[in-house]
Motif scaffolding. Structure first.
Motif, PDB file in Angstrom:
ATOM      1  N   GLY A 180       0.905  -1.208  -0.076  1.00 61.91           N
ATOM      2  CA  GLY A 180       0.079   0.060   0.063  1.00 61.91           C
ATOM      3  C   GLY A 180       0.854   1.289   0.145  1.00 61.91           C
ATOM      4  N   ALA A 181       0.196   2.280  -0.551  1.00 57.62           N
ATOM      5  CA  ALA A 181       0.896   3.660  -0.583  1.00 57.62           C
ATOM      6  C   ALA A 181       2.305   3.641  -1.122  1.00 57.62           C
ATOM      7  CB  ALA A 181       0.767   4.241   0.881  1.00 57.62           C
ATOM      8  N   ASN A 182       2.385   2.939  -2.359  1.00 62.27           N
ATOM      9  CA  ASN A 182       3.855   3.113  -3.073  1.00 62.27           C
ATOM     10  C   ASN A 182       4.895   2.385  -2.050  1.00 62.27           C
ATOM     11  OD1 ASN A 182       4.679   3.558  -5.400  1.00 62.27           O
ATOM     12  ND2 ASN A 182       5.982   5.451  -4.678  1.00 62.27           N
ATOM     13  N   GLY A 183       4.506   1.543  -1.496  1.00 62.16           N
ATOM     14  CA  GLY A 183       5.435   0.695  -0.394  1.00 62.16           C
ATOM     15  C   GLY A 183       5.815   1.556   0.967  1.00 62.16           C
ATOM     16  N   SER A 184       5.215   2.703   1.144  1.00 60.45           N
ATOM     17  CA  SER A 184       5.284   3.591   2.157  1.00 60.45           C
ATOM     18  C   SER A 184       4.625   3.088   3.540  1.00 60.45           C
ATOM     19  CB  SER A 184       4.981   4.917   2.068  1.00 60.45           C
ATOM     20  OG  SER A 184       3.586   5.161   2.041  1.00 60.45           O
ATOM     21  N   ILE A 185       3.483   2.062   3.419  1.00 60.76           N
ATOM     22  CA  ILE A 185       3.128   1.703   4.760  1.00 60.76           C
ATOM     23  C   ILE A 185       3.975   0.507   5.252  1.00 60.76           C
ATOM     24  CG2 ILE A 185       0.830   0.017   5.211  1.00 60.76           C
ATOM     25  CD1 ILE A 185      -0.624   1.350   3.397  1.00 60.76           C
ATOM     26  N   GLY A 186       4.505  -0.462   4.558  1.00 58.42           N
ATOM     27  CA  GLY A 186       5.281  -1.234   5.023  1.00 58.42           C
ATOM     28  C   GLY A 186       6.948  -0.592   5.532  1.00 58.42           C
ATOM     29  N   TYR A 233      10.692  12.080  -2.860  1.00 53.78           N
ATOM     30  CA  TYR A 233      10.574  12.989  -4.000  1.00 53.78           C
ATOM     31  C   TYR A 233       9.144  13.045  -4.818  1.00 53.78           C
ATOM     32  CZ  TYR A 233      15.453  13.570  -2.966  1.00 53.78           C
ATOM     33  OH  TYR A 233      16.621  13.909  -2.350  1.00 53.78           O
ATOM     34  N   VAL A 234       8.314  11.931  -4.412  1.00 57.09           N
ATOM     35  CA  VAL A 234       7.124  11.894  -5.095  1.00 57.09           C
ATOM     36  C   VAL A 234       6.021  11.680  -4.239  1.00 57.09           C
ATOM     37  CG1 VAL A 234       8.276  10.705  -7.205  1.00 57.09           C
ATOM     38  CG2 VAL A 234       7.391   9.256  -5.213  1.00 57.09           C
ATOM     39  N   MET A 235       6.300  11.597  -2.913  1.00 56.79           N
ATOM     40  CA  MET A 235       5.178  11.457  -1.921  1.00 56.79           C
ATOM     41  C   MET A 235       5.107  12.636  -0.816  1.00 56.79           C
ATOM     42  SD  MET A 235       4.819   7.539  -1.301  1.00 56.79           S
ATOM     43  CE  MET A 235       3.310   7.461  -0.415  1.00 56.79           C
ATOM     44  N   PRO A 236       4.081  13.269  -1.108  1.00 53.87           N
ATOM     45  CA  PRO A 236       3.977  14.471   0.307  1.00 53.87           C
ATOM     46  C   PRO A 236       3.751  13.941   1.452  1.00 53.87           C
ATOM     47  CG  PRO A 236       1.922  14.601  -1.154  1.00 53.87           C
ATOM     48  CD  PRO A 236       2.912  13.674  -1.759  1.00 53.87           C
ATOM     49  N   ASN A 237       4.357  14.592   2.449  1.00 57.05           N
ATOM     50  CA  ASN A 237       4.113  14.031   3.575  1.00 57.05           C
ATOM     51  C   ASN A 237       4.504  12.770   4.149  1.00 57.05           C
ATOM     52  OD1 ASN A 237       2.922  16.835   4.303  1.00 57.05           O
ATOM     53  ND2 ASN A 237       0.979  15.876   3.431  1.00 57.05           N
ATOM     54  N   LEU A 238       5.451  12.164   3.676  1.00 64.90           N
ATOM     55  CA  LEU A 238       6.054  10.795   3.976  1.00 64.90           C
ATOM     56  C   LEU A 238       6.508  10.914   5.243  1.00 64.90           C
ATOM     57  CD1 LEU A 238       6.693   8.327   2.201  1.00 64.90           C
ATOM     58  CD2 LEU A 238       9.074   8.959   2.273  1.00 64.90           C
ATOM     59  N   PRO A 239       6.197   9.712   6.228  1.00 62.27           N
ATOM     60  CA  PRO A 239       6.023   9.755   7.488  1.00 62.27           C
ATOM     61  C   PRO A 239       7.519   9.350   8.016  1.00 62.27           C
ATOM     62  CG  PRO A 239       4.850   7.775   6.860  1.00 62.27           C
ATOM     63  CD  PRO A 239       5.242   8.802   5.596  1.00 62.27           C
ATOM     64  N   TYR A 240       8.319   9.225   7.271  1.00 63.13           N
ATOM     65  CA  TYR A 240       9.729   9.029   7.576  1.00 63.13           C
ATOM     66  C   TYR A 240      10.794   9.524   6.522  1.00 63.13           C
ATOM     67  CZ  TYR A 240       8.847   5.466   3.825  1.00 63.13           C
ATOM     68  OH  TYR A 240       8.438   4.904   2.885  1.00 63.13           O
ATOM     69  N   GLN A 241      12.007   9.536   6.875  1.00 65.27           N
ATOM     70  CA  GLN A 241      12.985  10.061   5.744  1.00 65.27           C
ATOM     71  C   GLN A 241      13.804   8.828   5.423  1.00 65.27           C
ATOM     72  OE1 GLN A 241      16.355  10.656   4.856  1.00 65.27           O
ATOM     73  NE2 GLN A 241      15.756  11.892   3.540  1.00 65.27           N
ATOM     74  N   PRO A 242      13.984   8.509   4.236  1.00 61.06           N
ATOM     75  CA  PRO A 242      14.515   7.166   3.613  1.00 61.06           C
ATOM     76  C   PRO A 242      16.113   6.945   4.359  1.00 61.06           C
ATOM     77  CG  PRO A 242      13.177   7.849   1.974  1.00 61.06           C
ATOM     78  CD  PRO A 242      13.236   8.978   2.927  1.00 61.06           C
ATOM     79  N   LEU A 243      16.818   8.096   4.145  1.00 60.92           N
ATOM     80  CA  LEU A 243      18.164   8.054   4.598  1.00 60.92           C
ATOM     81  C   LEU A 243      18.389   7.884   6.062  1.00 60.92           C
ATOM     82  CD1 LEU A 243      20.100  10.194   1.789  1.00 60.92           C
ATOM     83  CD2 LEU A 243      19.742   7.623   1.973  1.00 60.92           C
ATOM     84  N   ARG A 244      17.670   8.811   6.596  1.00 60.05           N
ATOM     85  CA  ARG A 244      17.828   8.915   7.968  1.00 60.05           C
ATOM     86  C   ARG A 244      17.323   7.918   8.836  1.00 60.05           C
ATOM     87  NH1 ARG A 244      14.196  13.585   9.938  1.00 60.05           N
ATOM     88  NH2 ARG A 244      12.743  11.635   9.919  1.00 60.05           N
TER      89      ARG A 244
END
Length: 324
Positions: free
Chosen positions: A72-78, A104-115
């Motif tokens: 779901g949600a372009n992989g952001s849920i998992g 870069y494509v999803m507003p308000n992503l609840p995490y930061q992929p690198l951090r």
């Protein structure tokens, strides 16, 4: 030579032994089941790849390794589940290039992929495929381009994550055509609709599509890399097939929560390398088109930073847009 008097040293020893991380043996890892979060639907390329590793990885680690799908949600849920998990080495995320691209494509992503994640291993790079239903009249890329130019925005293409969406939209831009993107929750639903004739074209990994291609249920029109894949040597690159300058590749990687201890990340990477060195696992992965070029935590960290810079530039240049 001077130093602490012996009586003072003996008095200080109990406190030193009690101090966190001082002279204390760390518990062995793992001691129970290890879970691998796949943030896409079962049956897709990421799921197939991760499940191809579990038996061998269980053998190497001496504990059960299970895949858990959280689509779901372009992989952001998992991915959020993994980011928020306890960093004890019992939950990892197996994801694609969308892991970095999502910021870069999803507003308000609840995490930061690198951090918010600790790099563990780059597991594989692989070409993507432009695939087509057997029900469509065109038989190659040039035929698809001609049909799309004759009837703009009447031909759909299925995508399942941000990276695959980019691959599809890059194709339409370079080919100078207008098609309709149809987002799916995973590769398996795309393939099902291609087989059933409900979807004209789709973008898939070689890992996801191989079984259907071998059975003749769908067709591959082109591969996204600059060289043909040995798995499908008869399928041209998209550049060869009529879209000069086209080049894109996908990847799979494993990461953990940001506070994952470095020794556990190193141990998991070593276990993955040993697993992927097993003849039966290598054969299985090669059979689904996976490249076995594994990288460790430090190398993966550098790779992810480079990928992040790539997508940042693509966003600045208007080559990718934020989802609504």
């Amino acid at each position: 030579m001077t130093g602490m008097p012996r009586r003072h040293l003996l008095a200080a020893l109990p406190a030193a032994l009690a101090a966190p991380g001082v002279l204390k043996a760390q518990p062995a890892w793992p001691q129970r089941t290890v879970r691998l979060i796949v943030p896409y639907a079962a049956g897709g390329g990421t799921d197939i790849f991760a499940r191809s590793l579990t038996d061998g990885l269980s053998q190497v680690l001496g504990q059960t390794v299970l895949v858990e799908n959280r689509p779901g949600a372009n992989g952001s849920i998992g991915s959020e589940v993994a980011a928020r998990a306890e960093a004890d080495g019992y939950l990892f995320l197996v994801d694609t290039g969308s892991h970095i691209m999502n910021s870069y494509v999803m507003p308000n992503l609840p995490y930061q992929p690198l951090r918010d994640f600790a790099p563990v291993s780059l597991l594989s790079r692989y070409p993507l495929l432009l695939t087509a239903s057997n029900a469509v009249p065109f038989r190659d890329v040039r035929g698809l381009i001609a049909a799309a130019k004759a009837a703009p925005r009447t031909i759909g293409f299925g995508t399942s994550d941000a990276a695959i969406s980019y691959a599809g939209n890059l194709f339409t831009r370079l080919a100078g055509i207008e098609m309709v993107e149809i987002p799916y929750r995973g590769a398996a639903p795309i393939l099902n609709d291609l087989v059933a004739g409900h979807l004209p074209t789709g973008w898939n990994s070689t890992v996801a599509a191989t079984q259907h291609l071998s059975a003749g249920r769908i067709r591959a029109l082109g591969v996204t890399t600059t060289a043909r894949t040995p798995l499908l040597p008869e399928v041209p690159t998209l550049a060869e097939a009529g879209v000069p300058g086209y080049e894109f590749a996908g990847w799979y990687a494993m990461v953990g929560p940001a506070a994952l201890p470095a020794p556990i990340a190193a141990r998991m990477h070593d276990a993955l390398a040993r697993t992927m060195g097993m003849p039966r696992v290598r054969e299985r992965l090669a059979g689904i088109g996976a490249d076995l070029g594994i990288l460790g935590p430090a190398e993966l960290a550098a790779f992810l930073r480079e990928d992040d810079a790539r997508w940042a530039k693509a966003a600045r240049d208007g080559l990718i847009t934020r989802a609504l």
